[in-house]
Design a protein around this motif. Structure first.
Motif, short mmCIF file in Angstrom:
data_model
loop_
_atom_site.label_atom_id
_atom_site.label_comp_id
_atom_site.label_asym_id
_atom_site.label_seq_id
_atom_site.Cartn_x
_atom_site.Cartn_y
_atom_site.Cartn_z
N GLY A 43 -5.08 -6.17 2.88
CA GLY A 43 -4.20 -5.11 3.40
C GLY A 43 -4.69 -3.73 3.02
O GLY A 43 -4.70 -2.80 3.84
N LYS A 46 -7.71 -2.74 5.13
CA LYS A 46 -7.31 -2.36 6.50
C LYS A 46 -6.72 -0.96 6.52
O LYS A 46 -7.02 -0.16 7.40
CB LYS A 46 -6.29 -3.37 7.06
CG LYS A 46 -6.92 -4.67 7.48
CD LYS A 46 -5.89 -5.62 8.04
CE LYS A 46 -6.53 -6.97 8.32
NZ LYS A 46 -5.67 -8.08 8.06
N GLN A 47 -5.85 -0.68 5.54
CA GLN A 47 -5.20 0.63 5.48
C GLN A 47 -6.25 1.73 5.24
O GLN A 47 -6.28 2.74 5.95
CB GLN A 47 -4.14 0.64 4.39
CG GLN A 47 -3.31 1.91 4.35
CD GLN A 47 -2.22 1.87 3.29
OE1 GLN A 47 -2.33 1.14 2.31
NE2 GLN A 47 -1.18 2.64 3.49
N CYS A 49 -9.54 1.68 5.74
CA CYS A 49 -10.45 1.81 6.87
C CYS A 49 -9.76 2.49 8.05
O CYS A 49 -10.39 3.27 8.78
CB CYS A 49 -11.02 0.46 7.27
SG CYS A 49 -12.20 -0.18 6.06
N GLY A 50 -8.47 2.23 8.22
CA GLY A 50 -7.69 2.92 9.27
C GLY A 50 -7.65 4.41 9.03
O GLY A 50 -7.88 5.22 9.94
N LYS A 138 3.48 -0.87 6.58
CA LYS A 138 2.55 -1.87 7.09
C LYS A 138 1.14 -1.26 7.03
O LYS A 138 0.88 -0.23 7.64
CB LYS A 138 2.92 -2.24 8.52
CG LYS A 138 4.18 -3.07 8.62
CD LYS A 138 4.30 -3.67 9.99
CE LYS A 138 5.48 -4.58 10.22
NZ LYS A 138 6.42 -4.79 9.18
N ALA A 139 0.26 -1.91 6.30
CA ALA A 139 -1.07 -1.38 6.04
C ALA A 139 -1.83 -1.02 7.32
O ALA A 139 -2.45 0.04 7.41
CB ALA A 139 -1.88 -2.39 5.22
N VAL A 140 -1.76 -1.87 8.32
CA VAL A 140 -2.52 -1.67 9.55
C VAL A 140 -1.97 -0.49 10.36
O VAL A 140 -2.73 0.28 10.95
CB VAL A 140 -2.50 -2.95 10.41
CG1 VAL A 140 -3.23 -2.77 11.72
CG2 VAL A 140 -3.13 -4.10 9.65
N ASP A 141 -0.65 -0.32 10.40
CA ASP A 141 -0.02 0.69 11.24
C ASP A 141 0.10 2.07 10.58
O ASP A 141 0.23 3.08 11.26
CB ASP A 141 1.41 0.24 11.62
CG ASP A 141 1.41 -1.09 12.34
OD1 ASP A 141 0.40 -1.43 12.99
OD2 ASP A 141 2.42 -1.82 12.25
N ASN A 142 0.03 2.11 9.26
CA ASN A 142 0.32 3.34 8.52
C ASN A 142 -0.57 4.54 8.88
O ASN A 142 -0.05 5.64 9.08
CB ASN A 142 0.28 3.04 7.02
CG ASN A 142 0.76 4.19 6.17
OD1 ASN A 142 0.07 4.61 5.25
ND2 ASN A 142 1.93 4.71 6.48
#
Length: 150
Positions: A43, A46-47, A49-50, A138-142
């Motif tokens: 998680g 992902k966060q 890298c996002g 949410k790690a991906v959406d943040n």
């Protein structure tokens, strides 16, 4: 979580290169300050890298991104290099900022209670005041969520 409209707590922490950073040095810019549990976990990667992928857009909007965890400076350096992260990662091994920002909480993992960082993101305005606060993000959406707020 800290209240919106309150002054963001000051911090003085080393980054992935061992250089000390304070909140004060970012006055005049919006700061996306995100707290995450651990380098190199699914998680958190992902966060990070996002935020890394969107970083040029944050810069265009006059904002900086800062990640804080209790990992060491050396751990942050490896994390930054492995994923090419273009922003500051602060090491808070003493939990000073983590506790000041009220993100050190009891967590329940598979029935076992432990203390740890709850993934939380703050948007701090140019004057150092908390503009928005998001807990259990949410790690991906943040990263996109925060960019859309700017």
């Amino acid at each position: 979580m800290l209240e919106i409209g309150t002054k963001a707590p000051a911090f003085e922490l080393p980054d992935q290169n061992g250089e000390i950073h304070t909140l004060e040095e970012y006055k005049g810019k919006k700061v996306v300050l995100y707290f995450y549990p651990k380098d190199n976990t699914a998680g958190c990667t992902k966060q990070a890298c996002g935020f890394g992928d969107l970083y040029p857009h944050f810069q265009e909007k006059g904002a900086v991104v800062i990640g804080i965890s209790k990992d060491s400076v050396a751990s942050h350096k490896k994390f930054e290099e492995k994923y090419g992260l273009p922003f500051t990662l602060l090491s808070d091994t003493e939990l000073s900022a983590i506790q000041a920002y009220d993100v050190w909480k009891e967590k329940n993992m598979y029935g076992k209670k432990t203390m740890g960082v709850v993934r939380t993101t703050y948007l701090i305005d140019e004057e150092g005041v908390i503009e928005k606060a998001f807990g259990k993000v949410k790690a991906v959406d943040n990263p996109k969520q925060m960019l859309d707020l700017l």
